[in-house]
Enzyme design. Sequence first.
Site, PDB file in Angstrom:
ATOM      1  N   GLN A   1      42.072  55.766  39.225  1.00 41.22           N
ATOM      2  CA  GLN A   1      42.529  55.258  40.505  1.00 41.22           C
ATOM      3  C   GLN A   1      43.314  56.366  41.211  1.00 41.22           C
ATOM      4  OE1 GLN A   1      44.417  51.435  40.454  1.00 41.22           O
ATOM      5  NE2 GLN A   1      42.930  50.527  39.083  1.00 41.22           N
TER       6      GLN A   1
ATOM      7  N   GLU B   1      44.757  50.005  43.136  1.00 42.35           N
ATOM      8  CA  GLU B   1      45.045  48.626  42.718  1.00 42.35           C
ATOM      9  C   GLU B   1      46.555  48.425  42.602  1.00 42.35           C
ATOM     10  OE1 GLU B   1      43.021  47.578  39.091  1.00 42.35           O
ATOM     11  OE2 GLU B   1      43.599  45.469  39.265  1.00 42.35           O
TER      12      GLU B   1
ATOM     13  N   TYR C   1      33.531  53.279  32.521  1.00 47.39           N
ATOM     14  CA  TYR C   1      34.648  54.194  32.251  1.00 47.39           C
ATOM     15  C   TYR C   1      34.286  55.135  31.109  1.00 47.39           C
ATOM     16  CZ  TYR C   1      37.854  51.656  35.293  1.00 47.39           C
ATOM     17  OH  TYR C   1      38.484  51.106  36.399  1.00 47.39           O
TER      18      TYR C   1
ATOM     19  N   ASN D   1      35.552  40.620  41.525  1.00 51.88           N
ATOM     20  CA  ASN D   1      35.567  41.841  40.726  1.00 51.88           C
ATOM     21  C   ASN D   1      35.365  41.465  39.258  1.00 51.88           C
ATOM     22  OD1 ASN D   1      36.519  44.713  39.975  1.00 51.88           O
ATOM     23  ND2 ASN D   1      37.970  43.408  38.852  1.00 51.88           N
ATOM     24  N   GLU D   2      34.519  42.179  38.593  1.00 56.75           N
ATOM     25  CA  GLU D   2      34.265  41.935  37.160  1.00 56.75           C
ATOM     26  C   GLU D   2      34.190  40.423  36.888  1.00 56.75           C
ATOM     27  OE1 GLU D   2      36.735  44.451  34.616  1.00 56.75           O
ATOM     28  OE2 GLU D   2      35.688  46.218  35.376  1.00 56.75           O
TER      29      GLU D   2
ATOM     30  N   GLU E   1      34.024  51.512  40.073  1.00 53.76           N
ATOM     31  CA  GLU E   1      35.083  51.924  39.129  1.00 53.76           C
ATOM     32  C   GLU E   1      34.475  52.905  38.142  1.00 53.76           C
ATOM     33  OE1 GLU E   1      37.666  48.955  37.399  1.00 53.76           O
ATOM     34  OE2 GLU E   1      37.566  47.725  39.215  1.00 53.76           O
TER      35      GLU E   1
HETATM   36  O1  AHR Z   1      40.955  50.072  36.826  1.00 51.10           O
HETATM   37  C1  AHR Z   1      41.608  49.277  35.893  1.00 51.10           C
HETATM   38  C2  AHR Z   1      40.868  47.976  35.607  1.00 51.10           C
HETATM   39  O2  AHR Z   1      39.636  48.249  35.022  1.00 51.10           O
HETATM   40  C3  AHR Z   1      40.520  47.130  36.806  1.00 51.10           C
HETATM   41  O3  AHR Z   1      41.563  46.300  37.189  1.00 51.10           O
HETATM   42  C4  AHR Z   1      39.365  46.326  36.300  1.00 51.10           C
HETATM   43  O4  AHR Z   1      38.458  45.976  37.315  1.00 51.10           O
HETATM   44  C5  AHR Z   1      38.735  47.191  35.245  1.00 51.10           C
HETATM   45  O5  AHR Z   1      38.533  46.519  34.061  1.00 51.10           O
END
Ligand code: AHR
Length: 515
Positions: free
Chosen positions: A366, A46, A262, A193-194, A317
């Site tokens: 990332q 990103e 995450y 995205n999201e 992600e």
């Molecule tokens: O990866 C960092 C961020 O996490 C991304 O921009 C977003 O899609 C997610 O919340």
Amino acid sequence: MKKLTVFSLLFSLLVAWNSSAQTKIELTHQENAPIISKHIYGHFAEHLGKCIYEGFYVGENSTIPNSAGVRKDIIEALKELQIPNLRWPGGCFADTYHWMDGIGDLDKRPTIVNTWWGGTTEDNSFGTHNFLNLCKELGAEPYLSGNVGSGGVQELADWVQYTNFKGKSPMSDLRRENGKEKPWGVKYWGIGNEAWGCGGNMRAEYYVDIYRKYATFMSNADVDGGLYKIASGANDDDYNWTEVLMKNIPKSMLQGVALHHYTVIDWADKGPDIDFDEETYFKSMKQSWLMEELITKHTAIMDKYDAEKEVDLIVDEWGGWYDVDKEKSRGVLYQQNTMRDAMIAGMNLNIFNNHADRVKMANLAQTVNVLQAVILTDDEKMILTPTYHVMNMYKVHHDATLLPLTFNSPKYSYGEESLPALTVSASQNSENLTHISFTNIDAKSNHEITIDLNELDIKTISGSILTSTSLQEYNSFNNPSKITPKNFKDYTLKRGILTVSLPPFSVVVLKALQD
Ligand code: AHR
């Protein structure tokens, strides 16, 4: 006092007995077992912190060796990893990005303020051509994340035409004017995205209609099998999001549904990247383990609407997320990568492999200098993180056939709580090589396993291990090879029974050659 001592002794004996007990892993038969898509081993880059600018991209005039402005050392490292795909330009940034600002003469490009990540002003010098040419050089499929939040339908339709159309059209002519005769043929497209958050704070019911509209105008022309369209998916356990998507988007318009999860212990207090204690480590492992439950439950919803498994689950992600140390920070969301991250990688990749029937792509967040990066840079220096090494060890599973396993994992306990200590996955490739990957997240105990490999007629075994002397260790710019894979010999193969001893916090991959 005396009683306590006897009790403690008995307890220690029990723990010792328990940790030396063998765990039996069974290879189970499955007709038409799924292929582990290599795209499970995908990455994400990103415009954020020092991932693109000062990470991948240093510009053609840099003294750092580069190919069209992208660091050659990064290109080499990612080629070695055989990265199958790369997602770009976001993340949250994607829904602010206007692709047309990143093509044509450099001196005519407008700037963009990265409103989500640090408020930095970018000059748009890394754009569509740079990214798609980089993917070509890496041998990786590009996965473009389209702007739905602040961009229009026409803008996304034009991007598709610019990148893919062979014939004559306003966008393909513009591409030619900008020096690219042949289209790139981009197959993978994210539609927002999201969307539930930074992508527009939409409700699922609203987003499905938006999705259908955008998808309608994205042409399948010149891409074998048509575009592969991915809907912005659920955050963690938002099962309603998946339900609404699966119920309301026709399967003909939907190839993948995303999921983001995450490994973060508390969004308000994520904890340090290096100086964590065992309690924090255990909490991280618990969050990481949630991936198994999330995939199982989102899959169950998808199965309800799509028993034939035509729509894929795309975990685009995932990874560890800690607090940025302001003193040491080399950029927004920069964090070091320790053995804890190696555990997260080993565990999650085993989970994805074992769900290969539904999970067809995943993207670690990332690639460079951001979150659970595989590569960190500091000016001209570059290091490979423990996570890089896990990805490299596991690449043997790319496009191999899953060998399903069953076993009851021994426990990793901390305080009153416990988690399965082991994740394991196995596959067989087209050359009949069998690979088994093990991750033991237990911070203290060795675990021993046995597998009966008689049916596979295995002749020889070889292996590698990634471990270290403490969970907090990492590769630094001064000591870049502190954590690297080593030969692994702690196994026996007797009369077809493989016995393996897995040290605490270790990742082991074995290769088994048939007779
Ligand atoms: O990866 C960092 C961020 O996490 C991304 O921009 C977003 O899609 C997610 O919340």
